[in-house]
Scaffold this motif. Structure first.
Motif, PDB file in Angstrom:
ATOM      1  N   GLY A 144     -57.673  22.471 -11.168  1.00 41.49           N
ATOM      2  CA  GLY A 144     -56.631  21.900 -10.323  1.00 41.49           C
ATOM      3  C   GLY A 144     -56.885  20.475  -9.875  1.00 41.49           C
ATOM      4  N   TRP A 145     -58.028  19.916 -10.255  1.00 47.41           N
ATOM      5  CA  TRP A 145     -58.348  18.554  -9.805  1.00 47.41           C
ATOM      6  C   TRP A 145     -57.447  17.521 -10.457  1.00 47.41           C
ATOM      7  N   GLU A 146     -56.902  17.847 -11.627  1.00 46.87           N
ATOM      8  CA  GLU A 146     -55.992  16.893 -12.265  1.00 46.87           C
ATOM      9  C   GLU A 146     -54.755  16.661 -11.392  1.00 46.87           C
ATOM     10  N   LEU A 147     -54.291  17.707 -10.707  1.00 47.46           N
ATOM     11  CA  LEU A 147     -53.134  17.555  -9.826  1.00 47.46           C
ATOM     12  C   LEU A 147     -53.489  16.727  -8.591  1.00 47.46           C
ATOM     13  N   GLN A 148     -54.694  16.932  -8.066  1.00 47.26           N
ATOM     14  CA  GLN A 148     -55.126  16.124  -6.920  1.00 47.26           C
ATOM     15  C   GLN A 148     -55.270  14.656  -7.313  1.00 47.26           C
ATOM     16  N   ALA A 149     -55.776  14.412  -8.523  1.00 44.68           N
ATOM     17  CA  ALA A 149     -55.937  13.034  -8.989  1.00 44.68           C
ATOM     18  C   ALA A 149     -54.578  12.360  -9.157  1.00 44.68           C
ATOM     19  N   ILE A 150     -53.631  13.082  -9.745  1.00 46.46           N
ATOM     20  CA  ILE A 150     -52.280  12.525  -9.928  1.00 46.46           C
ATOM     21  C   ILE A 150     -51.624  12.289  -8.574  1.00 46.46           C
ATOM     22  N   ALA A 151     -51.782  13.250  -7.655  1.00 47.85           N
ATOM     23  CA  ALA A 151     -51.202  13.095  -6.319  1.00 47.85           C
ATOM     24  C   ALA A 151     -51.792  11.884  -5.602  1.00 47.85           C
TER      25      ALA A 151
END
Length: 323
Positions: A250-257
């Motif tokens: 789920g870190w990809e979503l945090q990075a995009i956010a």
């Protein structure tokens, strides 16, 4: 229709970006003040150090993601690259490979993954969303196969101790952000390569006609994104003392956010290095404060989604105004 770029429009963009950065800093300061008042545990030295460690890894991921999004692309694989990299570096250290060599090999693996993404986009004509999504799922599986679904324990104390120590009172993991951010800022904002990235994101055909090698810039953007993710994997392995392919979920979503909250446009050609850094620590502060206040974690996601909607809405307004 050709838009004429004049010194006035350039100055307007710089003023807008400066004001936006100040707004983000103001929001971060406001959050810190509010949480310091709401709970005395927030402003303690231990919690601030923990907050810096929490935000550091997502901040580095966000910088790499920024390069990709500026080209009007997306990299959904960075979380999986993080987990896969923990397996690579932990396995190498377990086999007795010297730590510097293990780190270099892990970064090289990350770079190779990024080049694979760029190859799929440039040579095979695959959409960035598809090729990076495929890598996201594949790397998890490859990492689990390599470890038989188990965890690799890192027994090298000198490797794991680094993540717990501080320099000048600041956690070492945060200093890694500084080490990454400074050359990233020079690359994006002060070099011709950065200008080329913006040109590719704005209009790849016009960039090509101007002499920019669009495929080369795609390779650079995705290579840096995956290599930064591999670096974060090394940091995470040092902090946890284990290698596990499921880490970074789920870190990809945090990075995009973080990137979007930091002002990077999902439409390409707009972004900075400092914006995603602030965005990452805004999200880390929200998560940290919510945990201290015993707020349901679901609210953290709601707040993050709300922030993204607001930022993207204002990005739309900015685009319509021509800034």
């Amino acid at each position: 229709m050709t838009v004429e770029v004049t010194p006035t429009t350039v100055a307007a963009k710089r003023n807008f970006n400066f004001l936006f950065a100040l707004t983000l800093v103001g929001l971060l300061v406001l959050l810190c003040v509010a949480l310091s008042i709401a709970t005395p545990s927030f402003a303690t030295g231990n919690n601030i150090s923990n907050l810096l460690r929490q935000g550091s890894m997502i901040a580095i991921l966000a910088i790499g993601q920024t390069f990709v999004i500026i080209t009007a692309g997306i990299d959904l694989s960075v979380g999986a690259v993080v987990g896969f990299s923990t397996v690579i570096v932990a396995g190498l250290i377990q086999q007795g490979v010297p730590i510097p060599v293990a780190i270099i090999i892990t970064l090289a693996v990350g770079l190779a993954i990024g080049c694979f993404h760029a190859f799929g986009i440039v040579k095979m004509g695959l959409p960035p969303f598809i090729i990076t999504l495929a890598t996201l799922t594949s790397l998890r599986g490859i990492g689990l196969l390599m470890t038989n679904g188990s965890t690799i324990n890192i027994t090298n104390e000198s490797f794991t101790l680094f993540s717990r120590e501080s320099f000048l009172g600041v956690p070492n993991l945060f200093w890694m952000v500084v080490i990454v951010a400074i050359p990233a800022y020079v690359f994006l904002h002060l070099s011709k390569w950065g200008r080329y990235l913006y040109a590719v994101g704005s209009n790849p055909e016009a960039a090509r006609l101007s002499g920019v090698s669009v495929p080369k810039m795609i390779f650079i953007a995705y290579g840096l994104s995956a290599m930064f993710a591999a670096f974060v994997g090394v940091m995470l392995a040092a902090r946890l003392g284990v290698g596990n392919a499921t880490q970074g979920d789920g870190w990809e979503l945090q990075a995009i956010a973080s990137t979007v909250i930091g002002g990077t446009s999902l439409f390409g050609a707009v972004g900075s290095v400092h914006g995603p850094l602030i965005g990452a620590f805004i999200l880390a502060t929200i998560a940290n404060g919510a945990n201290l206040l015993n707020v349901n974690s679901f609210w953290q996601r709601i707040i993050t989604g709300f922030l993204i909607i607001i930022i993207v809405f204002f990005d739309q307004l900015r685009r319509r105004s021509g800034r």
